[in-house]
Design an enzyme around this catalytic site. Structure first.
Site, PDB file in Angstrom:
ATOM      1  N   CYS A  47       0.786  -1.234   0.000  1.00 49.41           N
ATOM      2  CA  CYS A  47       0.000   0.000   0.000  1.00 49.41           C
ATOM      3  C   CYS A  47       0.822   1.290   0.000  1.00 49.41           C
ATOM      4  O   CYS A  47       0.523   2.205  -0.787  1.00 49.41           O
ATOM      5  CB  CYS A  47      -1.028  -0.011   1.125  1.00 49.41           C
ATOM      6  SG  CYS A  47      -0.549  -0.833   2.625  1.00 49.41           S
ATOM      7  N   ARG A  81       7.532 -10.860   5.546  1.00 46.73           N
ATOM      8  CA  ARG A  81       7.136 -10.547   6.920  1.00 46.73           C
ATOM      9  C   ARG A  81       7.906 -11.445   7.878  1.00 46.73           C
ATOM     10  O   ARG A  81       8.072 -12.644   7.619  1.00 46.73           O
ATOM     11  CB  ARG A  81       5.620 -10.713   7.116  1.00 46.73           C
ATOM     12  CG  ARG A  81       4.825  -9.711   6.292  1.00 46.73           C
ATOM     13  CD  ARG A  81       3.345  -9.801   6.490  1.00 46.73           C
ATOM     14  NE  ARG A  81       2.663  -8.914   5.553  1.00 46.73           N
ATOM     15  CZ  ARG A  81       1.348  -8.892   5.346  1.00 46.73           C
ATOM     16  NH1 ARG A  81       0.571  -9.718   6.030  1.00 46.73           N
ATOM     17  NH2 ARG A  81       0.812  -8.066   4.478  1.00 46.73           N
ATOM     18  N   GLN A 103       1.427 -11.314  -2.835  1.00 45.26           N
ATOM     19  CA  GLN A 103       0.126 -10.799  -2.435  1.00 45.26           C
ATOM     20  C   GLN A 103      -0.633 -10.341  -3.683  1.00 45.26           C
ATOM     21  O   GLN A 103      -0.131  -9.506  -4.439  1.00 45.26           O
ATOM     22  CB  GLN A 103       0.338  -9.622  -1.482  1.00 45.26           C
ATOM     23  CG  GLN A 103      -0.852  -9.296  -0.629  1.00 45.26           C
ATOM     24  CD  GLN A 103      -0.505  -8.292   0.461  1.00 45.26           C
ATOM     25  OE1 GLN A 103       0.449  -7.541   0.348  1.00 45.26           O
ATOM     26  NE2 GLN A 103      -1.271  -8.267   1.518  1.00 45.26           N
ATOM     27  N   ASP A 141      -2.638  -8.175  -4.471  1.00 43.50           N
ATOM     28  CA  ASP A 141      -3.059  -6.971  -3.779  1.00 43.50           C
ATOM     29  C   ASP A 141      -3.501  -5.901  -4.784  1.00 43.50           C
ATOM     30  O   ASP A 141      -2.988  -5.844  -5.894  1.00 43.50           O
ATOM     31  CB  ASP A 141      -1.843  -6.471  -2.996  1.00 43.50           C
ATOM     32  CG  ASP A 141      -2.200  -5.500  -1.909  1.00 43.50           C
ATOM     33  OD1 ASP A 141      -3.395  -5.370  -1.611  1.00 43.50           O
ATOM     34  OD2 ASP A 141      -1.288  -4.880  -1.367  1.00 43.50           O
ATOM     35  N   HIS A 167      -5.191  -1.581  -4.839  1.00 42.54           N
ATOM     36  CA  HIS A 167      -5.683  -0.404  -4.126  1.00 42.54           C
ATOM     37  C   HIS A 167      -6.480   0.458  -5.094  1.00 42.54           C
ATOM     38  O   HIS A 167      -6.026   0.738  -6.203  1.00 42.54           O
ATOM     39  CB  HIS A 167      -4.519   0.378  -3.520  1.00 42.54           C
ATOM     40  CG  HIS A 167      -3.778  -0.423  -2.493  1.00 42.54           C
ATOM     41  ND1 HIS A 167      -2.702  -1.214  -2.816  1.00 42.54           N
ATOM     42  CD2 HIS A 167      -3.997  -0.599  -1.156  1.00 42.54           C
ATOM     43  CE1 HIS A 167      -2.276  -1.838  -1.731  1.00 42.54           C
ATOM     44  NE2 HIS A 167      -3.042  -1.481  -0.714  1.00 42.54           N
ATOM     45  N   LYS A 215     -12.123  -3.367   8.001  1.00 40.00           N
ATOM     46  CA  LYS A 215     -12.033  -4.220   6.816  1.00 40.00           C
ATOM     47  C   LYS A 215     -13.142  -5.261   6.806  1.00 40.00           C
ATOM     48  O   LYS A 215     -13.565  -5.755   7.840  1.00 40.00           O
ATOM     49  CB  LYS A 215     -10.668  -4.898   6.732  1.00 40.00           C
ATOM     50  CG  LYS A 215     -10.328  -5.810   7.893  1.00 40.00           C
ATOM     51  CD  LYS A 215      -8.955  -6.443   7.726  1.00 40.00           C
ATOM     52  CE  LYS A 215      -8.587  -7.299   8.937  1.00 40.00           C
ATOM     53  NZ  LYS A 215      -7.282  -7.967   8.785  1.00 40.00           N
ATOM     54  N   HIS A 251      -8.259  -0.787   0.117  1.00 39.26           N
ATOM     55  CA  HIS A 251      -7.276  -1.864   0.034  1.00 39.26           C
ATOM     56  C   HIS A 251      -8.069  -3.147  -0.210  1.00 39.26           C
ATOM     57  O   HIS A 251      -8.987  -3.449   0.565  1.00 39.26           O
ATOM     58  CB  HIS A 251      -6.507  -2.018   1.343  1.00 39.26           C
ATOM     59  CG  HIS A 251      -5.850  -0.774   1.831  1.00 39.26           C
ATOM     60  ND1 HIS A 251      -4.483  -0.638   1.951  1.00 39.26           N
ATOM     61  CD2 HIS A 251      -6.364   0.413   2.268  1.00 39.26           C
ATOM     62  CE1 HIS A 251      -4.189   0.551   2.437  1.00 39.26           C
ATOM     63  NE2 HIS A 251      -5.321   1.212   2.638  1.00 39.26           N
TER      64      HIS A 251
END
Length: 693
Positions: free
Chosen positions: A352, A381, A399, A401, A403, A483, A529
């Site tokens: 992000c 991580r 990920q 992912d 946005h 979320k 997100h």
């Protein structure tokens, strides 16, 4: 009923509001058991505990003030925790009865069961567990009442020290001075405990089983003595217990680590703990899934980006991740040669902050919004080594992912499109039992309460507008926003939290993202997100277990194997394999000089969906014998017909999300309650891992 409508109670009475809204007046000090008896004899018999103003309490405790009250029975959601907590006490009594001198320490209820930590010089054995379990059934049959006592703190410490229970004495010594010291008895045995408890040991029932023994440091500190932890499971009924044990057996058969090895998909090793070595077949599965997701995102109007792995700590400090999430990040010190100082860098744990940096390049207008920015981001991580688990819990992951940068008015429509995309993907991948949950503000968070109020209500409205039932999870949101979580139930009934949608007003403010509005002024975009799979690694591990390795044909790493019965059929097998590959099928040929039964057994173990068996007759007739995984039946077809059937079956699910058109006209500005779809260049996409923290 409002407070003004409540019956007037004098100082000797309390007003009890029941779940149906009715109010009854009782003498002050009335117990929950007496309230249940006043409603119905059957309810008094079924009662296990009471909830007073939302807190579970013993039936025998007096009620001293006006309150709402609910009777807890074995049908209540709270009953399982009570049963498991009391099962831990029953186990502790059984252990001390069988093995005098053993000290009991801490024993809570946990997901699916309970445990208790014991201090004992001699290790427990599997035979010991059998004896302990048998003793537990005796204690349950004795049906001794649980009774609560309040002790003086100093007397309690002295007492436990006098009987050799130093751990209990330490617990009491460390409790806050305001804490009431309570002891619960069950027959002659007693333990330090806050409660609440069932009325008696008999109410625990017999639907329990001891599972294993493990080591555990006292209070989780490696500097403290090692204790022995006995785990157990407990349920309301024998049927529930049997179903759970069956689920465990199925889970063991479906373990992705075992199947990953049998199917030659991946491996992990200590030299790269928390990272995956993808083998050719596993990488084929990975790329097939990635291509499918990318096609979905292209048609949904996403653009794909790629961002760096390593960043100066200043970016994560500005975003808030350094303070809120820094312990989970890998950090690197870089020497700065000019002045001899050091710079601290962070390895990207999520995408992000980087996506905001792309958004900030160049001036953005309200006409450009929404911008749907996706990345198959490679993230790291710093997970504890003890938490790593195959490819389900790793340190390095991809990920899927994205946005979405939009205006507040565009949020409902963007959320609706996301929900449609998300649920469609899950259906395509074989998941149709989905629970939706809304995770709300955590205690430690960024942003004002006003901003959080707006964000939480925005997601509630989006869910309701799309007809999605949801459960709220207080305190479980991300630090920058609430979320929506999607929890998938797999083939054996386990729940997996996968995709998320987070509504964020905080990060655009912290990282100074803005666009020029229709009024010519700068405005902050809203940032959504979103993740669909979460992490590719975890989702693939989950799918391996869901399908037990038996993937649908379009996903299978090897879709078919051409296997010969006799060596004379080798040329025909080569021709069949070549024709299948030319048609786009993932096919291997097995022409080893082995019996066909051995080949069938080996490829079944590898979970190959289809075998094309060829011998002398098939070579002569230019046919193949089709054998499906798990079936003894064979179908003989001409090669062209067989390939046509396999091509149709191996076709990936169709992309049903319409392309989104972006118009540069001012008329297409989103109005409240109305959103015109804007023309957008189809982008290439990449995606999430564990949903962004």
């Amino acid at each position: 009923m409002s407070s003004a409508e409540l019956p007037v109670a004098d100082a000797a009475q309390v007003a009890i509001t029941l779940p149906d809204g009715s109010v009854r007046t009782y003498a002050r000090g009335t117990t929950g058991a007496e309230v249940a008896a006043s409603i119905a004899k059957s309810l008094a018999k079924a009662a296990l505990a009471v909830k007073v103003d939302g807190a579970v309490r013993d039936l025998a405790l007096p009620i001293e003030r006006d309150a709402s009250l609910e009777i807890v029975t074995d049908k209540s959601p709270d009953s399982l925790e009570l049963i498991r907590h009391d099962a831990a006490h029953v186990m502790a009594e059984a252990v001390q009865s069988l093995y005098p001198g053993t000290q009991v320490t801490i024993g809570p209820a946990i997901a699916n069961g309970f445990y208790y930590d014991f201090a004992r010089d001699e290790p427990f054995t599997p035979d010991d567990l059998v004896k302990i379990e048998a003793k537990m059934h005796e204690i349950v049959n004795a049906n001794a009442p649980f009774t609560r006592e309040v002790w003086d703190r100093d007397e309690a410490i002295r007492h436990f020290l006098s009987i050799g229970e130093k751990y209990k004495a330490e617990i009491i010594r460390d409790l806050p001075g305001t804490e009431t010291i309570t002891i619960y008895r069950q027959g002659q045995w007693y333990d330090l405990c806050r409660g609440p408890h069932l009325p008696s040991t008999g109410r625990v029932g017999h639907a329990f089983k001891l599972m294993k023994v493990a080591g555990a440091y006292w209070r989780g500190d490696h500097r403290n003595p090692m204790l022995q932890r006995i785990y157990g499971t407990a349920w309301r009924t024998e049927k529930e217990l049997a179903e759970y044990l069956h689920q465990l057996e199925e889970a063991e058969k479906r373990d992705h680590r075992r199947l990953g090895k049998e199917m030659d998909l991946f491996h992990v090793q200590e030299e790269a703990a928390g990272s995956v070595f993808w083998h050719p077949k596993g990488w084929t599965l990975y790329r097939t899934l990635e291509r499918y997701i990318r096609a979905k995102l292209d048609h949904a109007g996403y653009v794909e980006v790629r961002t760096p792995q390593l960043y100066d700590s200043s970016l994560f400090k500005a975003s808030g991740h350094w303070d809120m999430y820094g312990d989970n990040m890998f950090k690197i010190r870089e020497s700065v040669a000019e002045d001899g100082t050091e710079k601290l860098l962070g390895v990207k744990p999520m995408n992000c902050p980087a996506h905001v940096q792309i958004f900030r390049q160049g001036l953005k207008s309200y006409r450009d919004l929404p911008i749907r920015m996706a990345e198959f981001g490679n993230c790291h991580r710093n997970e504890p080594s003890g938490a790593l688990h195959g490819i389900l819990r790793v340190r390095n992951f991809t990920q899927d992912d994205a946005h979405i940068f939009c205006t507040e008015e565009q949020v409902p429509d963007e959320a609706a499109q996301y929900f449609k995309l998300q649920l469609g993907v899950y259906k395509d991948l074989g998941f149709d039992r989905i629970a939706v949950k809304l995770a709300l503000r955590p205690d430690v968070r960024a942003g004002s309460d006003e901003v959080w109020d707006k964000a939480e209500e925005g997601l509630r409205q989006a869910l309701r507008a799309n007809g999605l039932e949801f459960e709220e999870l207080p305190g479980e949101g991300a630090f920058y926003g609430p979320k929506v979580e999607f929890h998938l139930t797999d083939a054996i009934g386990r729940s997996w939290q996968c995709g998320t949608l987070q509504l964020d007003f905080v990060l655009p403010e912290r990282l100074d993202a803005s666009y020029i509005g229709q009024d010519g002024a700068r405005h902050r975009p809203v940032m959504l997100h979103r993740a669909i799979l979460g992490s590719f690694e975890r989702f693939i591990g989950m799918m391996i277990e869901h399908y037990a390795g038996k993937f649908p044909l379009w996903l299978a790493p090897v879709q078919a194997v051409v296997a010969t019965i006799v060596s004379d059929a080798d040329p025909w097998a080569a021709e069949v394999a070549a024709a299948c590959r030319k048609a786009g099928l993932r096919v291997e040929a097995d022409t080893r000089n082995e019996k066909i039964n051995l080949k069938v057994r080996e490829h079944s173990l590898s979970k190959v969906p289809v075998m094309l068996v060829v011998g002398g007759r098939e070579a002569e007739n230019r046919t193949v014998a089709i054998r499906r995984l798990g079936s003894q039946q064979q179908e003989v077809l001409a090669l062209d017909a067989a390939i046509a059937n396999l091509i149709a079956e191996a076709r990936p699910p169709r992309v049903a999300i319409p392309s989104i058109q972006r118009s540069k006209s001012n008329d297409n500005v989103t109005k409240p309650g109305r959103h015109r779809r804007a023309r957008r260049r189809p982008g290439r996409t990449r995606g999430p891992a564990a949903a962004a923290p």
